[in-house]
Design an enzyme around this catalytic site. Structure first.
Site, short mmCIF file in Angstrom:
data_model
loop_
_atom_site.label_atom_id
_atom_site.label_comp_id
_atom_site.label_asym_id
_atom_site.label_seq_id
_atom_site.Cartn_x
_atom_site.Cartn_y
_atom_site.Cartn_z
N ASN C 637 -2.22 -30.87 22.82
CA ASN C 637 -1.81 -32.27 22.84
C ASN C 637 -0.30 -32.32 23.05
OD1 ASN C 637 -1.30 -34.97 22.52
ND2 ASN C 637 -2.13 -35.13 20.45
N GLN C 644 6.05 -31.87 16.99
CA GLN C 644 6.23 -30.71 16.12
C GLN C 644 7.59 -30.05 16.36
OE1 GLN C 644 4.03 -28.67 13.75
NE2 GLN C 644 3.82 -30.85 13.45
N GLY C 708 0.08 -22.27 18.58
CA GLY C 708 0.51 -22.90 17.32
C GLY C 708 2.00 -23.18 17.35
N GLY C 710 3.80 -25.11 14.68
CA GLY C 710 4.34 -25.67 13.45
C GLY C 710 5.67 -25.09 13.02
N GLU C 711 5.90 -23.83 13.31
CA GLU C 711 7.12 -23.19 12.81
C GLU C 711 8.19 -22.97 13.89
OE1 GLU C 711 3.78 -22.34 10.33
OE2 GLU C 711 5.65 -21.69 9.47
#
Lengths: 332, 173, 744
Positions: C637, C644, C708, C710-711
């Site tokens: 997305n 993020q 991923g 997030g970080e």
């Protein structure tokens, strides 16, 4: 928060009499600081007398040409009031540099004067604090003192006053009107807040049963040449590390009138009108003048470790504010 | 022992009759003086859209409109709002019928976890009521009383700019 | 794979609930028999509770009970009962109200329970606690002589440093250019805006529904059942919305055990919400000191690397995170030594906080690399390219993909890096010095075992269920996209259920592995459903798919059509109508494909470019521009992915300039325990941020190809800002945060 009695004041006299007659009773205006401190168990009033139904919400012209700001006028309403923003832009700027829009919408003029320090020990009941509990000691002097005072400190307390508005009011030479069971009186702004001395628990010269009714501004408000500079750890919503309110009247490059006050450096807005007369008025509006003035104004400043940087920061902030005030309105 | 403690130990009922409207609905209540407006909304009226993030006026998650003016409801004693009209996020629009500002937050991804969001939206609506924000820098400054730990600020600003008819931010969608 | 949804900008499906106040967080569920609880926090850092006087508290109207170690209900005795999934396996987790011992300041010492929140709060102020204090140590500089070397892993995936490679001491001694510096990073606090809270609803049959702020409902369920002797079947944990967590809710926090204990004892529903100051006693990013030595040739080629890292931890759990390893991972260097040490103090146990370890480790090495660029006269980007590693240096394994060079190139172009003046203090704007800096970032992208269930109703509505959480990362929406993609459904026909212990078990929501792990499980569950739907479709009379096999068809626009000829299709509705009228449900468990991933390591990478203005008199820093170029595999997305990264950059600004828990070592207590004195970035601190996702294809990392995000958005940002500050001022600050006092 402890349990307490709540009373809606219907008149000034009755409100003052209630507080005079009830140990531990307090007035409440906006409550943004008092309720905060009650939740931390720092303030524990037995009763709260709500002043909000009293008619102290007007901003009005005084016969001498000054401006009267009712004690219940919110900080936002003062800052955006057309007369204030044109005639006393220094006050508008200082208010808008403080807190957040939500807090300014709630906080009152009278209440702003009565804000208590942000010292972390004052706020934390697990630690000693002479201001919160007289005689318990002051861990700040050898502890966390980055935000604390470098001027006018005492052995028992190095707290700072957190207000921005008060710094401007100090520079403007405002007068605080109060009333109480003993009658009404006017307190010049410099005499309103006190230095900690041996009684850091007492912030101001206002008696517990006295009510601030208004803050009066003098006829002239440095409309042409003023600056409020606030140095802080983030770009908004932070208390001042050092702030300076500077107002000047300048004619032909010479200073005719000056008002300079500092925030974040002492238990009260730091101002010395005598030095302004001696070292600013009648002098050329230039860096040399400002430097000589700041050296005298900040003489005797003392750091406590973490806040030593303020010894460097305060002088440059004073000079910058004066320069900015003097050049206000000029094309860059 | 404080005198507050004495007051507390007296069995007298210290609750105060308080009337207020919340998002258009009228409430007549007996409120204990030490109840914050936020706690009254969340626990008393079960309107949990107003959030508790710090309970000390330091985060803005509890922002509501009192007579159209944005304030931190955590620092308001409910008894002091007798006669006031409170608008919470629930009063701005519902899940199936979002207000313009709420829809703009959805369209610009002006949130992540969503916890500060009702406060951000009430604050943005209050800011528009105030009418002092003209530039993007004004928006950033005047919304600084609402902390977003997820860091959605660029999208929040884009959402508000859109409602103000200010077009897109750089990097905004 | 057809991508009608993947990689586009999709508004979050949970957005309307969030913007209208309808989304319910842990403290927002009600029961008619609700009691309220407030925790009393301890005042000392080490010692014992001597006495507790609850008489005054119990006189508050509405008071129910004050729990303390003296009268608490039964709790488990064995240590293993308190080991949650994320606990260090060799530690002794703190047991709230278990005994009189005090291990850190702010530890809970009593729990006040009353009919109203206000009464419980009033009680908490009236509980008189006295202590027997013992000496404490919270100052890492004094505790350092007790440092212990990290020898073995005590949490999954958290590894001690690899063996030394080459001879870094000799190589350093021989190197023409040497750099040896210490880098200090402070304790940081997660500070999600939602306060930690648990609402325990006691049902009529005495089972409990527990609404907990958690990144893992199954972890909360495990801990509370073990600690309080409850049966899993009697305890359902739900957490549909989580108001931020950033790692702080990976381990269940003490309010869970306390609220449940009170509910069990009093047989009433209980709500317990912690205060903001109590949020400073739960978990934190540990303070670190890294001693870095770099040896290089005169052209900047790395010859030796050494990172000796020290991190603070508690006395009851030897929590550590991977810090030093990040120094040796990313640059080609034959001689490298990494060492990790912990020092135990009288503080609460640290915990994972957004990109744990990497933010500190990468900050230090990327600052040191900037210093090396200065020392060798190299452009910072060129220096990094010169030492670019095509293999994971620590594990000597190939990367499953690494498009970091594209990040450097595209980031530099958008940022206009070529306009940077290499000599500090050469560019001004008004009273400000202007500087530009850059840094790289890296974070791992693992896949964990996860399960999910897909249920396709006869009306064509698909329900996806997994026990994972959406902590603001966009999990609801990502799963809907993946499911919609797999079955050719519009998002409006996909319902996603998360955060419930009755749903299929998922790993802890953290580590940037949720899309890769849960997303794979969801995709596979949907594929299993699709196969059944295909059977129905091909079994229809006159089905155009009669002779096709599953791999010959695709699911697009609610149709099952031939890949070779889209005009030949069966509608989903028609296929489902031919079924038995029951929903088609498939539950799958997915895990890493070791055969495929063997020999590879997977990471996300970033190149971050920052421009700052530093007021020369005041030392105030404004981060006016950031460009973050990310290599994060396939973007599912785009809208939420960008968010993020924006959030990560905002965190980086806070880390670089503002965030720091300030401890008074005399009291062993964090003193700025509120959001007025612990500064996180506000709206006015954030200016232009641009995000680039470079194209990165990876069919090894996991079947989805997503890594991923997030970080990674945070890693590298603080170094880029610090390097920009150096470029502006000529001052190198090796101690975070870079507050103005360090620059005047």
């Amino acid at each position: 928060m402890n349990n307490f009695q709540y009373v809606r004041a219907e008149g000034l006299d009755g409100a003052a009499r209630f507080v005079a007659g009830h140990v531990g009773a307090k007035f409440i205006g906006g409550g943004t600081n008092l309720v905060d401190l009650m939740k931390y168990n720092v303030e524990k009033p037995s009763s709260l007398v709500d002043l909000n139904r009293l008619s102290m919400r007007d901003v009005s012209e005084l016969p001498d040409g000054g401006l009267r700001i009712g004690a219940l006028v919110t900080n936002s309403d003062v800052a955006y009031h057309p007369t204030v923003s044109t005639r006393y832009p220094l006050l508008s700027r200082a208010i808008l540099a403080g807190a957040s829009a939500q807090l300014r919408n709630k906080a009152t003029t009278g209440g702003n004067l009565l804000q208590r320090t942000r010292c972390v020990y004052f706020y934390d009941t697990a630690t000693p604090c002479n201001k919160r509990e007289p005689g318990t000691g002051c861990p700040a002097k050898e502890g966390i003192n980055r935000t604390l005072a470098i001027l006018g400190t005492s052995v028992s307390c190095i707290a700072t006053h957190p207000s921005d508005m008060c710094v401007a009011l100090g520079a403007l030479g405002a007068v605080v009107q109060v009333t109480g069971p003993g009658g009404s009186r006017s307190i010049p702004f410099e005499q309103f807040h006190r230095l900690p001395g041996d009684h850091p628990e007492i912030d101001t010269t206002l008696a517990a049963d006295e009510i601030i009714t208004s803050v009066d501004l003098p006829r002239t408000g440095f409309a042409g040449h003023s600056a409020y500079i606030k140095v802080r750890d983030r770009q908004s919503y932070a208390f001042a590390l050092v702030s300076v309110a500077a107002g000047l009247e300048v004619a032909d490059g010479v200073i005719a009138k000056a008002g300079v006050a500092l925030g974040g450096v002492a238990h009260k807005p730091w101002r010395n009108p005598q030095l302004e007369q001696e070292l600013l008025v009648g002098r050329p509006a230039n860096r040399d003048t400002y430097h000589e003035f700041q050296r005298a104004l900040l003489a005797g400043a003392q750091g406590f470790g973490e806040n030593d940087f303020k010894l460097k920061l305060a002088p440059v902030t004073v000079v910058r504010a004066l320069e900015q005030a003097a050049h206000e309105g000029e094309q860059a | 022992m404080t005198t507050g403690q004495q007051a507390l130990e007296e069995t007298v009922d210290l609750a105060v009759p308080t009337h207020m409207t919340v998002s258009g609905r009228s409430h007549t209540l007996r409120v204990e003086p030490w109840t914050s407006l936020l706690d009254l909304l969340r626990e008393g009226l079960q309107l949990t859209g107003s959030k508790k993030g710090c309970d000390h006026g330091q985060c803005g998650a509890c922002t509501v409109l009192v007579n159209g003016v944005r304030v931190n409801s955590c620092l308001c004693l409910a008894v002091m709002h007798d006669g006031d009209a409170i608008t919470t996020i629930e009063g701005l629009g519902s899940e199936g019928n979002l207000s313009t500002m709420q829809q703009s937050f959805v369209d610009h991804d002006g949130y992540q976890c969503g916890y500060c969001t009702p406060g951000q939206i009430c604050s943005a609506v209050g800011m528009l009521n105030e009418g002092h924000a003209r530039t993007e820098a004004d928006i950033r400054e005047q919304l600084s009383g609402n902390v977003c730990r997820c860091g959605a600020y660029p999208n929040i600003v884009a959402a508000v700019k859109h409602v103000m008819g200010m077009g897109q931010t750089e990097g905004g969608r | 794979m057809n991508t009608h949804l993947i990689g586009t900008d999709v508004n979050r499906i949970d957005g309307p609930a969030k913007v209208s106040g309808a989304a319910k967080y842990a403290a927002e569920f009600f029961a008619s028999d609700m009691l309220y609880a407030v925790v009393v926090s301890g005042a000392i850092a080490h010692g014992e509770v001597d006495s507790i006087d609850t008489a005054a508290a119990m006189k508050v109207p509405g008071a129910m009970e004050v729990f303390s170690h003296k009268n608490r209900p039964h709790m488990a005795w064995f240590n293993k009962s308190y080991l949650d999934e994320d606990a260090p396996t060799d530690g002794k987790p703190l047991r709230p109200l278990y005994d009189e011992k005090i291990h850190h300041s702010g530890q809970p010492v009593a729990l006040c329970v009353a009919e109203t929140f206000e009464a419980a709060r009033a009680m908490s102020r009236l509980v008189e606690v006295s202590y027997k204090a013992l000496t404490h140590q919270t100052d890492m500089t004094f505790a350092v002589q007790e440092a212990k070397k990290v020898e073995k892993s005590n949490r999954a995936g958290i590894e001690p440093p690899p063996k030394n490679r080459g001879n870094s001491a000799q190589a350093y001694a021989d190197a023409p250019v040497k750099l040896a510096k210490g880098y200090l990073s402070p304790t940081e606090i997660h500070n999600p805006i939602e306060l930690f809270a648990t609402t325990v609803v006691v049902n009529e049959d005495e089972t409990m529904t527990i609404y907990d702020k958690t990144q893992s409902v199954s972890n909360s369920q495990l801990l509370v059942c073990n600690a309080l002797g409850l049966y899993k079947d009697d305890v359902r944990v739900e957490s549909p919305f989580v108001g931020g967590a950033f790692g702080s809710a990976l381990r269940p926090q003490y309010q869970l055990i306390l609220a449940t204990m009170a509910a069990k004892a009093l047989k009433r529903s209980v709500r317990l919400t912690l205060t903001r100051d109590q949020m400073f006693t739960l978990s934190h990013r540990p303070e670190t000191l890294q001693e870095i030595r770099l040896g290089a040739d005169t052209d900047g080629t790395l010859l030796a690397m050494h990172n000796e890292s020290l991190q603070a931890t508690s006395r009851y759990e030897n929590y550590f995170e991977v810090i030093a390893n990040w120094s040796g991972l990313s640059y080609l260097c034959e001689n490298a030594t990494m060492e990790e040490k912990t020092v135990s103090m009288d503080i609460s146990t640290p915990g994972d906080m957004r990109a744990p370890g990497a933010v500190q480790g990468v900050w230090a090495i990327e600052t040191a690399m900037d210093e090396l660029a200065i020392a060798t006269g190299r452009d910072p980007v060129d220096l990094r390219l010169q030492n670019y590693a095509e293999k994971d240096q620590n594990h000597d394994k190939k990367y499953s993909s690494k498009e970091l060079k594209a990040c450097y190139a595209q980031g530099a172009a958008m940022f206009r890096w070529n306009e940077r003046k290499p000599t500090p203090r050469t560019e001004r704007r008004g009273t400000a010095l202007v500087g530009r800096g850059m840094a790289g970032g890296v974070w791992e992208s693992p896949q964990m075992p996860a399960s999910a269930k897909a249920t396709l109703a006869p009306d064509g509505t698909l329900t996806i269920a997994s026990g994972t959480a959406d902590i603001g990362t966009g999990t609801y929406t990502v799963m809907a996209i993946l499911a919609g993609e797999a079955l050719g459904l519009p998002l409006a026909k996909v319902i996603v259920k998360l955060g419930d212990s009755e749903l299929p078990v998922a790993p802890l929501e953290g580590g940037s592995w949720t899309v890769s792990s849960v997303g794979t499980a969801v995709t596979e569950a949907c594929k299993a459903v699709a196969e059944k739907v295909f059977k129905l479709a091909s079994g229809l009379d006159d089905s155009p798919l009669k002779h096709a096999s599953f791999k010959d068809v695709e699911f697009v626009n609610e149709r099952i059509s031939l890949r070779s000829d889209a005009a030949k299709f069966v509608t989903l509705a028609a296929a489902l109508a031919s079924g038995d009228g029951e929903p088609i449900a498939e539950k799958t468990k997915a895990g890493p494909n070791f055969l495929k991933q063997h020999g590879y390591k997977s990471y996300t990478h970033s190149a971050v470019f920052a421009e700052v203005e530093v007021d020369e008199d005041f030392g105030t820093v404004s981060v006016c521009r950031v460009v973050s170029a990310i290599a994060g595999g396939r973007i599912i997305n785009h809208e939420a992915a960008r968010s993020q990264i924006l959030g990560g950059v905002v965190w980086g600004i806070g880390m670089a300039l503002q965030e720091q828990a300030e401890t008074d070592h005399q009291f062993g207590r964090i003193m700025n325990h509120n959001l007025a004195e612990y500064h996180v970035s506000v709206n006015a601190d954030v200016h232009d941020i641009e995000v680039i996702f470079v194209k990165e294809e990876d069919n090894i990392v996991n079947p989805i190809g997503a890594k991923g995000l997030g970080e990674i958005g945070l890693v590298g940002v603080a170094a880029a800002i610090g390097n920009a500050i150096y470029n502006a001022t000529g001052k190198r600050i090796r101690e975070l945060p870079i507050t103005l006092d360090k620059l005047i």
